[in-house]
Write a protein that holds these residues in place. Structure first.
Motif, PDB file in Angstrom:
ATOM      1  N   LEU A 188       0.862  -1.197   0.000  1.00 49.14           N
ATOM      2  CA  LEU A 188       0.000   0.000   0.000  1.00 49.14           C
ATOM      3  C   LEU A 188       0.885   1.229   0.000  1.00 49.14           C
ATOM      4  N   LYS A 189       0.564   2.185  -0.871  1.00 43.01           N
ATOM      5  CA  LYS A 189       1.348   3.424  -0.906  1.00 43.01           C
ATOM      6  C   LYS A 189       0.421   4.599  -1.093  1.00 43.01           C
ATOM      7  N   GLY A 190       0.930   5.790  -0.796  1.00 44.57           N
ATOM      8  CA  GLY A 190       0.154   7.014  -0.996  1.00 44.57           C
ATOM      9  C   GLY A 190       0.038   7.380  -2.469  1.00 44.57           C
ATOM     10  N   GLN A 191       1.023   6.971  -3.273  1.00 41.82           N
ATOM     11  CA  GLN A 191       0.983   7.255  -4.724  1.00 41.82           C
ATOM     12  C   GLN A 191       1.246   5.961  -5.494  1.00 41.82           C
ATOM     13  N   ILE A 192       0.865   5.973  -6.769  1.00 47.27           N
ATOM     14  CA  ILE A 192       1.144   4.806  -7.618  1.00 47.27           C
ATOM     15  C   ILE A 192       2.657   4.670  -7.783  1.00 47.27           C
ATOM     16  N   ASP A 193       3.167   3.458  -7.619  1.00 43.97           N
ATOM     17  CA  ASP A 193       4.586   3.184  -7.825  1.00 43.97           C
ATOM     18  C   ASP A 193       4.699   2.367  -9.107  1.00 43.97           C
ATOM     19  N   LYS A 194       5.307   2.970 -10.131  1.00 45.80           N
ATOM     20  CA  LYS A 194       5.339   2.315 -11.452  1.00 45.80           C
ATOM     21  C   LYS A 194       6.211   1.070 -11.464  1.00 45.80           C
ATOM     22  N   LYS A 195       7.091   0.939 -10.447  1.00 47.16           N
ATOM     23  CA  LYS A 195       7.954  -0.259 -10.407  1.00 47.16           C
ATOM     24  C   LYS A 195       7.156  -1.490  -9.949  1.00 47.16           C
ATOM     25  N   LEU A 196       5.983  -1.248  -9.346  1.00 54.63           N
ATOM     26  CA  LEU A 196       5.186  -2.349  -8.800  1.00 54.63           C
ATOM     27  C   LEU A 196       3.982  -2.601  -9.701  1.00 54.63           C
ATOM     28  N   ASN A 197       3.283  -3.690  -9.448  1.00 56.83           N
ATOM     29  CA  ASN A 197       2.092  -4.000 -10.243  1.00 56.83           C
ATOM     30  C   ASN A 197       0.879  -3.328  -9.575  1.00 56.83           C
ATOM     31  N   TRP A 198       0.479  -2.175 -10.104  1.00 57.87           N
ATOM     32  CA  TRP A 198      -0.622  -1.420  -9.503  1.00 57.87           C
ATOM     33  C   TRP A 198      -1.944  -2.142  -9.766  1.00 57.87           C
ATOM     34  N   LEU A 199      -2.730  -2.332  -8.714  1.00 56.44           N
ATOM     35  CA  LEU A 199      -4.014  -3.027  -8.885  1.00 56.44           C
ATOM     36  C   LEU A 199      -5.168  -2.039  -8.980  1.00 56.44           C
ATOM     37  N   TYR A 200      -5.298  -1.159  -7.973  1.00 53.71           N
ATOM     38  CA  TYR A 200      -6.410  -0.205  -7.949  1.00 53.71           C
ATOM     39  C   TYR A 200      -6.217   0.777  -6.818  1.00 53.71           C
ATOM     40  N   GLN A 201      -7.086   1.800  -6.841  1.00 55.83           N
ATOM     41  CA  GLN A 201      -7.108   2.740  -5.727  1.00 55.83           C
ATOM     42  C   GLN A 201      -8.317   2.429  -4.855  1.00 55.83           C
ATOM     43  N   ARG A 202      -8.136   2.538  -3.562  1.00 55.83           N
ATOM     44  CA  ARG A 202      -9.269   2.466  -2.637  1.00 55.83           C
ATOM     45  C   ARG A 202      -9.352   3.809  -1.921  1.00 55.83           C
ATOM     46  N   SER A 203     -10.554   4.282  -1.678  1.00 53.82           N
ATOM     47  CA  SER A 203     -10.751   5.543  -0.970  1.00 53.82           C
ATOM     48  C   SER A 203     -11.825   5.339   0.076  1.00 53.82           C
ATOM     49  N   LEU A 204     -11.565   5.840   1.264  1.00 55.93           N
ATOM     50  CA  LEU A 204     -12.575   5.757   2.322  1.00 55.93           C
ATOM     51  C   LEU A 204     -12.414   6.974   3.224  1.00 55.93           C
ATOM     52  N   HIS A 205     -13.511   7.720   3.419  1.00 54.90           N
ATOM     53  CA  HIS A 205     -13.501   8.914   4.282  1.00 54.90           C
ATOM     54  C   HIS A 205     -12.341   9.851   3.950  1.00 54.90           C
ATOM     55  N   GLY A 206     -12.135  10.126   2.689  1.00 48.61           N
ATOM     56  CA  GLY A 206     -11.131  11.109   2.277  1.00 48.61           C
ATOM     57  C   GLY A 206      -9.703  10.595   2.271  1.00 48.61           C
TER      58      GLY A 206
END
Ligand code: PMV
Length: 370
Positions: A188-206
């Protein structure tokens, strides 16, 4: 009517956190790994609602109830059976694994309405709008797919996240739910890391999390030994304790940032296959958690006992009780040392498979278009 063979069965793994617990709450990266220990959920059509043979009481099973509301509303009554070897309330993801396996078994059992290749119903990162709050409408479609092909890891992870958030008063990161659904290793990261396999963004309460999967480059001869203290420390209490410490001492945020630096170093070591550096990063991560007051005497006893035969040792999860983990090439010796010091141990490979459908022969169990 329906005989006992009208059933669907799914299982999902538990998880432990290798790096970054607590700091992830403040936006730092965290890495979790799926364990060999699993929870299996079996559902059968039944004349009334049952769970493990007893009458189903929704308030005693908030995770299952949250998922039933989203994908089984007005569906026929079920007998639900839960088995497995993940100890509850010990930071090993038992509630997320239960939620993922329940979501998978229910989806398998009802199938999915499709219009061509397009989903007519269901939840995913790209349909984030309503999984947390409803309404959960069912559109009718022209065709139904069922069994394993109707089950989707993203959907089971998002349903589990919604169930965890609901059961924990609105607060839950998607680390457990994603790891227990996808298996392997989740970052889990605050920003997308292009070196990793990005799956999706989750958002909850901001709060936004970028969820990635990675394939650790680890030898087959390293193991995780988990030691359970048997002490129960609620995650919410531990999170609140740290929040108070940081509020009273804002300069200690530097330690949270250091955990983030260690987590990044640990992740690089995982990707390059340097098991010794992975172990060092785990132990360093623990020293900071301990300094922040998040360990306890019982955890320290198990950690000291495991250290001589391990590459790295740390508490895992919220701390204050719960479990520790050791990375080791000698799981028997490490496990014996922890047991002698009073802990209960489990041994796992380094990363295990995600959700699995174990029986779907009679699906769908509920003909939604009826
Ligand atoms: O003990 P667990 O597995 O529930 O882990 C909690 C992890 C924390 O970082 C302390 C909290 C969180 O929501 O990420």
């Amino acid at each position: 009517m329906h005989g006992p063979s009208n059933m669907a069965q799914a299982s999902a793994p538990g998880k432990c956190i290798l790096f970054g617990e607590h700091a992830v709450v403040y936006g730092q990266p965290a890495v979790a790994i799926a364990l060999d220990q699993r929870i299996t959920v079996n559902i059968n059509l039944s004349k009334d609602w049952r769970i493990d043979g007893m009458r189903f009481n929704s308030s005693k099973h908030p995770h299952i109830n949250a998922i039933l509301q989203r994908i089984w509303e007005n569906g026929p009554p079920l007998s639900i059976k839960i088995t497995g070897n993940i100890p509850p309330a010990s930071g090993l993801g038992s509630s997320a694994a239960l939620s993922v396996a329940t979501s998978a078994a229910l989806r398998c059992a009802r199938g999915r309405q499709m219009d061509g290749d397009r989903w007519q119903e269901g939840f995913s990162a790209s349909k984030l709008n309503n999984v947390y709050s409803g309404p959960w409408e069912n559109k009718s479609g022209s065709r139904i797919i069922h069994g394993t092909k109707s089950v989707d890891n993203d959907e089971c992870a998002i349903l589990a996240h919604a169930a965890e958030a609901e059961a924990q008063g609105g607060k839950a990161s998607p680390l457990d739910s994603s790891t227990c659904s996808h298996g392997g290793c989740i970052v889990l990261k605050g920003q997308i890391d292009k070196k990793l396999n990005w799956l999706y963004q989750r958002s909850l309460h901001g709060v936004d999390w970028e969820v990635h999967s990675v394939t650790p480059n680890m030898d087959n001869d390293v193991w995780l030994v988990i030691g359970a203290t048997g002490v129960h420390a609620p995650t919410s209490r531990q999170v609140a304790k740290l929040a108070k410490l940081l509020e009273d001492n804002p300069d200690r945020m530097a330690e949270i940032e250091t955990i983030g630096i260690i987590a990044k170093r640990g992740l690089d070591a995982l990707l390059s296959g340097d098991v010794y550096a992975v172990g060092r990063a785990m132990s360093e991560n623990h020293l900071i958690l301990r300094n922040l007051g998040l360990s306890c005497p019982e955890l320290e006893t198990l950690i000291s006992a495991a250290a001589p035969t391990s590459l790295g040792v740390k508490l895992t999860g919220a701390g204050g009780g719960g479990c520790m983990i050791a990375l080791t090439k000698n799981p028997k010796a490490t496990s014996e040392a922890i047991e002698l010091a009073g802990g209960r141990t489990m041994i796992s490979q380094f990363g295990s498979a995600g959700l699995s459908i174990e029986n779907s022969e009679d699906c769908p169990l509920w003909n939604v278009s009826e």
